[in-house]
Design a protein around this motif. Structure first.
Motif, PDB file in Angstrom:
ATOM      1  N   GLN A   6       0.827  -1.203   0.000  1.00 32.89           N
ATOM      2  CA  GLN A   6       0.000   0.000   0.000  1.00 32.89           C
ATOM      3  C   GLN A   6       0.866   1.261   0.000  1.00 32.89           C
ATOM      4  O   GLN A   6       0.591   2.218  -0.718  1.00 32.89           O
ATOM      5  N   GLN A   7       1.931   1.260   0.804  1.00 23.83           N
ATOM      6  CA  GLN A   7       2.832   2.414   0.860  1.00 23.83           C
ATOM      7  C   GLN A   7       3.516   2.627  -0.484  1.00 23.83           C
ATOM      8  O   GLN A   7       3.680   3.774  -0.923  1.00 23.83           O
ATOM      9  N   ALA A   8       3.914   1.551  -1.155  1.00 22.53           N
ATOM     10  CA  ALA A   8       4.538   1.669  -2.473  1.00 22.53           C
ATOM     11  C   ALA A   8       3.559   2.308  -3.453  1.00 22.53           C
ATOM     12  O   ALA A   8       3.929   3.209  -4.218  1.00 22.53           O
ATOM     13  N   GLN A   9       2.316   1.873  -3.411  1.00 17.70           N
ATOM     14  CA  GLN A   9       1.306   2.418  -4.311  1.00 17.70           C
ATOM     15  C   GLN A   9       1.041   3.888  -4.014  1.00 17.70           C
ATOM     16  O   GLN A   9       0.922   4.704  -4.923  1.00 17.70           O
ATOM     17  N   GLN A  10       0.952   4.225  -2.728  1.00 22.31           N
ATOM     18  CA  GLN A  10       0.708   5.621  -2.348  1.00 22.31           C
ATOM     19  C   GLN A  10       1.834   6.525  -2.828  1.00 22.31           C
ATOM     20  O   GLN A  10       1.592   7.618  -3.341  1.00 22.31           O
ATOM     21  N   MET A  11       3.077   6.072  -2.650  1.00 25.04           N
ATOM     22  CA  MET A  11       4.201   6.903  -3.072  1.00 25.04           C
ATOM     23  C   MET A  11       4.250   7.004  -4.593  1.00 25.04           C
ATOM     24  O   MET A  11       4.484   8.084  -5.132  1.00 25.04           O
ATOM     25  N   LEU A  32      12.214  -1.955  -1.076  1.00 24.65           N
ATOM     26  CA  LEU A  32      11.500  -0.835  -0.467  1.00 24.65           C
ATOM     27  C   LEU A  32      11.746   0.474  -1.201  1.00 24.65           C
ATOM     28  O   LEU A  32      11.513   1.540  -0.648  1.00 24.65           O
ATOM     29  N   MET A  33      12.219   0.388  -2.428  1.00 23.63           N
ATOM     30  CA  MET A  33      12.626   1.592  -3.143  1.00 23.63           C
ATOM     31  C   MET A  33      11.890   1.758  -4.462  1.00 23.63           C
ATOM     32  O   MET A  33      11.593   0.792  -5.144  1.00 23.63           O
ATOM     33  N   LEU A  34      11.640   3.009  -4.796  1.00 24.41           N
ATOM     34  CA  LEU A  34      11.169   3.379  -6.128  1.00 24.41           C
ATOM     35  C   LEU A  34      12.305   4.142  -6.793  1.00 24.41           C
ATOM     36  O   LEU A  34      12.956   4.975  -6.163  1.00 24.41           O
ATOM     37  N   TRP A  35      12.547   3.871  -8.060  1.00 21.73           N
ATOM     38  CA  TRP A  35      13.529   4.605  -8.835  1.00 21.73           C
ATOM     39  C   TRP A  35      12.798   5.561  -9.753  1.00 21.73           C
ATOM     40  O   TRP A  35      11.791   5.196 -10.356  1.00 21.73           O
ATOM     41  N   LEU A  76      13.865   6.609  -4.043  1.00 25.68           N
ATOM     42  CA  LEU A  76      13.054   6.988  -2.888  1.00 25.68           C
ATOM     43  C   LEU A  76      12.653   5.747  -2.111  1.00 25.68           C
ATOM     44  O   LEU A  76      12.246   4.741  -2.700  1.00 25.68           O
ATOM     45  N   ASN A  77      12.714   5.823  -0.803  1.00 19.18           N
ATOM     46  CA  ASN A  77      12.352   4.730   0.084  1.00 19.18           C
ATOM     47  C   ASN A  77      10.898   4.902   0.524  1.00 19.18           C
ATOM     48  O   ASN A  77      10.546   5.923   1.106  1.00 19.18           O
ATOM     49  N   GLN A  86       5.574  11.119   4.592  1.00 19.64           N
ATOM     50  CA  GLN A  86       6.324  10.978   3.341  1.00 19.64           C
ATOM     51  C   GLN A  86       5.627  11.641   2.158  1.00 19.64           C
ATOM     52  O   GLN A  86       6.292  12.219   1.303  1.00 19.64           O
ATOM     53  N   LEU A  87       4.329  11.547   2.089  1.00 20.84           N
ATOM     54  CA  LEU A  87       3.627  12.032   0.899  1.00 20.84           C
ATOM     55  C   LEU A  87       3.769  13.538   0.694  1.00 20.84           C
ATOM     56  O   LEU A  87       3.991  13.973  -0.438  1.00 20.84           O
TER      57      LEU A  87
END
Length: 101
Positions: A6-11, A32-35, A76-77, A86-87
């Motif tokens: 859920q956190q990955a989707q929100q970010m 746990l990271m998005l590039w 981003l973590n 974070q948002l």
């Protein structure tokens, strides 16, 4: 795992909403990271400095390359357990990216 998904989707949604056009989001299947690949004229190291001044931590792409590649990429973590914190930071990062364009 459900919370991290859920956190990955929100970010990812926040990046899509707040970052300027031309940014490409990579969502790995694990971790746990998005590039994010930023437009070529954005300097990830300059962005890193501006983000730090705003109290935001990110990993600039060049630190992952011995030859200083990925100069317009950031990591981003999304693993922090407080997405409400974070948002807004993602929104600020989007503005900092736009300021370099």
């Amino acid at each position: 795992r459900a919370a991290l998904k859920q956190q990955a989707q929100q970010m990812a949604d926040a990046v899509t909403r707040h970052f300027p056009a031309g940014c490409k989001l990579s969502r790995p299947q694990g971790g746990l990271m998005l590039w994010i690949e930023l437009p070529p004229q954005v300097d990830a190291l300059r962005l890193h400095q501006a983000a730090l001044a705003a109290g935001i931590s990110l990993a600039p792409g060049p630190i992952f390359s011995a030859t200083r590649e990925f100069g317009h990429c950031i990591r981003l973590n999304f693993g922090h357990p407080d997405p409400a914190r974070q948002l807004p930071a993602v929104e600020t990062l989007g503005k900092l990216v736009a300021a370099q364009l």
